[in-house]
Write an enzyme that holds these catalytic residues in place. Structure first.
Site, short mmCIF file in Angstrom:
data_model
loop_
_atom_site.label_atom_id
_atom_site.label_comp_id
_atom_site.label_asym_id
_atom_site.label_seq_id
_atom_site.Cartn_x
_atom_site.Cartn_y
_atom_site.Cartn_z
N TYR A 49 6.50 -25.48 30.03
CA TYR A 49 6.88 -26.67 29.25
C TYR A 49 8.39 -26.73 29.17
CZ TYR A 49 7.26 -29.91 25.27
OH TYR A 49 7.58 -30.98 24.46
N ASP A 51 15.12 -22.31 32.41
CA ASP A 51 14.96 -22.94 31.10
C ASP A 51 14.84 -21.80 30.07
OD1 ASP A 51 12.66 -25.39 29.63
OD2 ASP A 51 14.21 -24.10 28.78
N LYS A 86 16.93 -24.08 20.35
CA LYS A 86 16.42 -23.15 19.35
C LYS A 86 17.49 -22.22 18.77
CE LYS A 86 11.93 -23.50 21.61
NZ LYS A 86 11.00 -24.17 20.70
#
Ligand code: KE4
Length: 427
Positions: free
Chosen positions: A143, A238, A266
C-alpha cells in the site's frame, strides 16, 4: 447502557462517511464500535468512556517515542506561539531538510509534503519526469497511499475491505501500473523483459507492512536494485512506515540497499501531518520550481508540523541506542507470541522486523499477498475483539502491523502476552 463511543459513532456516521476519516478506523473487519479516543500518553490511549488501553498502533507508526512526548509537545506549543502557518519559507524547513539528509545518506535533496500518499504520488511523478517513461511496477499487497494509479491490488484498508481495486480509479490511471509479486524477482523480470524501456520506476515497501508484516526475502531488495540499474529505472523505497523506525536510516540502512528515491511519512512528522520524498539530486532537481515536475502544497513544511518532526527526529538521531532497545524489544515480544501460539497448537504465523510485527491466523508461512490472504480474518476478528476488550488496542484488521514504541515497558508487553495466552487457552 450505551457508551460514549457508541453515541459518538452514531452521530459520526451521519456526517462522516463510515463515521471515520480513514476507513481502517471503523472496525469494519472485526465488527463492533470503534473506540473514540480522548487522549494518549506514553504507550496508553484513553477513550471517551475512561477506558485505558495499551496502544499497539501508535497512530499507525508515528508515535515511536510514545504519545505526547514532552519534548515534542513543548516544541509544538512553542512553534504555535510564533504562528500556525505562513505559506512562506522558514528556517524550520531548512533544519528539517538538513536533518533528513544527514540521517539518510541516500537523500541528497528532499521535499516536504503533508502525507505519505502525497509523498509517493510526487516521487512517482519525479521518476516519470526523470526517465520520460510512464509505467511503474508495484507489488500486490503493498500500500502506497490512495493516489489513483496505486490503488491497484493495494494492501492495508483496501485489502482489508476486500477491494484491491477502488471505485473511481479510471482504467487509464491503472493501465500504467504493472503488478508483481512481493519476494518474487521473476515476476518483476517478466515485466522488464516485456517493456523494460517503458518502466519509469519500481516502488516497493522494503518491509511490506500493509499485508501484515512481510520481510523481504534474502536478495529480493538487492535484486530490485540490480534490475533497476540494468534498465535505468528508478528504485523507490516507500519508507512511510519503515523510515526512522528500523533505524536512523530506515530499511535502506537495515538491509544496506540504496534506492534512488525514498518516501517518508508518519515518524517524520512526530504525529503531525508530514510526508516527504527525496533522494538523488539529479532527480530532485527536476522538481518545481527548479525543474519541470510540478508539485506544490499550501501547508507543506508547515512550521508547527516541522517543529514536531524536528523534535522527534532529533531525539532519534541523538540517541541511536533507542533503535537497539526498540528492535530488541520487538525480537523479545514477537518471539514470545510465536512461542505462545506454537505451545497452544494454534494455526498461526508470526512475522516481525524490529518493532513491527503481525500475528497471522493461517498455518501457511506468509511471504506475499497470496499467502497473507489465506489468513482466517474471522478468527483474527474474534482474537482482536478479545484483546481490545481487555485493554490492548490492536490494529482492528488482520492486514496491518503492530507497532511497538519506546514507551512500551516490559511489564506492559508481559501483560499483553498473558492476555493472549488466556485467550488461546479459552478456545
Ligand atoms: P498516508 O497518506 O496515510 O500518510 O500514507 C500512505 C502510506 C504510504 N505508504 C505506506 C507504506 C503506508 O503504510 C501508508 C499508510 N499506512 C496506513 C497504515 N497501513 C495508514 C493508516 C490509514 O490508512 O488510516
Amino acid at each position: 447502557m450505551i457508551t460514549r463511543s457508541e453515541t459518538l459513532f452514531q452521530e459520526a456516521v451521519e456526517v462522516i462517511p463510515g463515521g471515520v476519516n480513514s476507513p481502517v478506523r471503523a472496525f469494519g473487519s472485526i465488527g463492533g464500535t470503534p473506540r473514540f479516543i480522548q487522549s494518549a500518553k506514553g504507550a496508553c490511549l484513553y477513550d471517551e468512556d475512561g477506558n485505558c488501553y495499551i496502544d499497539f498502533i501508535g497512530s499507525w507508526g508515528p508515535m515511536i517515542l510514545g504519545h505526547s512526548h514532552e519534548k515534542v509537545v513543548e516544541s509544538v506549543v512553542e512553534a504555535c506561539r510564533h504562528g500556525l502557518s505562513f505559506g512562506a519559507a522558514t528556517a524550520a524547513e531548512v533544519e528539517m531538510a538538513k536533518l533528513v539528509c544527514g540521517m539518510v545518506p541516500s537523500i541528497e535533496m528532499v521535499r516536504m509534503v503533508n502525507s505519505g500518499t502525497e509523498a509517493v504520488m510526487s516521487a512517482i511523478r519525479a521518476a516519470r519526469g526523470f526517465t520520460r517513461r510512464d509505467k511503474i511496477v508495484k507489488f500486490t499487497g503493498c500500500y502506497h497511499g490512495h493516489s489513483d494509479g496505486l490503488l491497484v491490488h493495494a494492501g492495508s484498508g483496501a485489502m482489508t475491505a476486500g477491494m484491491p481495486d477502488s471505485l473511481g480509479v479510471p482504467a487509464g490511471c491503472a493501465k500504467d501500473t504493472l503488478l508483481a509479486e512481493y519476494n518474487n524477482l521473476d515476476s518483476v523480470k517478466m515485466h522488464f523483459g516485456r517493456c523494460g524501456e517503458e518502466i519509469a520506476a519500481v516502488i516497493v515497501e522494503p518491509v511490506a507492512a500493509n499485508m501484515g508484516v512481510v520481510p523481504p526475502a534474502p536478495g529480493f531488495l538487492e535484486g530490485l536494485r540490480e534490475i533497476c540499474d540494468t534498465y535505468h529505472a528508478v528504485l523507490i523505497f516507500d519508507e512511510v512506515i519503515t523510515g526512522f523506525r528500523l533505524g536512523v536510516d530506515g530499511a535502506q540502512g537495515y538491509y544496506q540497499v540504496t534506492p534512488d528515491l525514498t518516501t517518508f511519512g508518519k515518524i517524520i512528522g512526530g504525529g503531525m501531518p508530514v510526508g516527504a520524498y527525496g533522494g538523488k539530486r539529479e532527480i530532485m532537481e527536476l522538481v518545481a520550481p527548479l525543474g519541470g515536475v510540478y508539485q506544490a502544497g499550501t501547508l507543506s513544511g508547515n512550521p508547527v508540523a516541522m517543529a514536531a518532526g524536528i523534535a522527534q527526529l532529533t531525539l532519534l538521531k541523538e540517541y541511536p541506542e533507542y533503535y537497539h532497545d526498540l528492535n530488541k524489544k520487538g525480537d523479545w515480544f514477537y518471539g514470545k507470541i510465536e512461542q505462545l501460539v506454537k505451545d497452544a497448537g494454534m494455526p498461526c504465523q508470526v512475522n516481525h522486523v524490529g518493532s513491527l510485527g503481525c500475528l497471522y491466523f493461517t498455518d501457511q508461512q506468509v511471504i506475499n499477498y497470496e499467502t497473507a490472504k489465506t489468513s482466517d480474518t474471522q478468527a483474527f476478528a474474534q482474537y482482536c475483539n478479545y484483546m481490545i476488550g481487555h485493554g490492548f488496542y490492536l490494529a482492528p484488521a488482520q492486514f496491518e502491523a503492530m507497532f511497538l514504541s519506546l514507551a512500551h515497558t516490559d511489564e506492559m508487553l508481559e501483560k499483553a502476552i498473558l492476555c493472549m495466552k488466556d485467550y488461546f487457552e479459552r478456545l
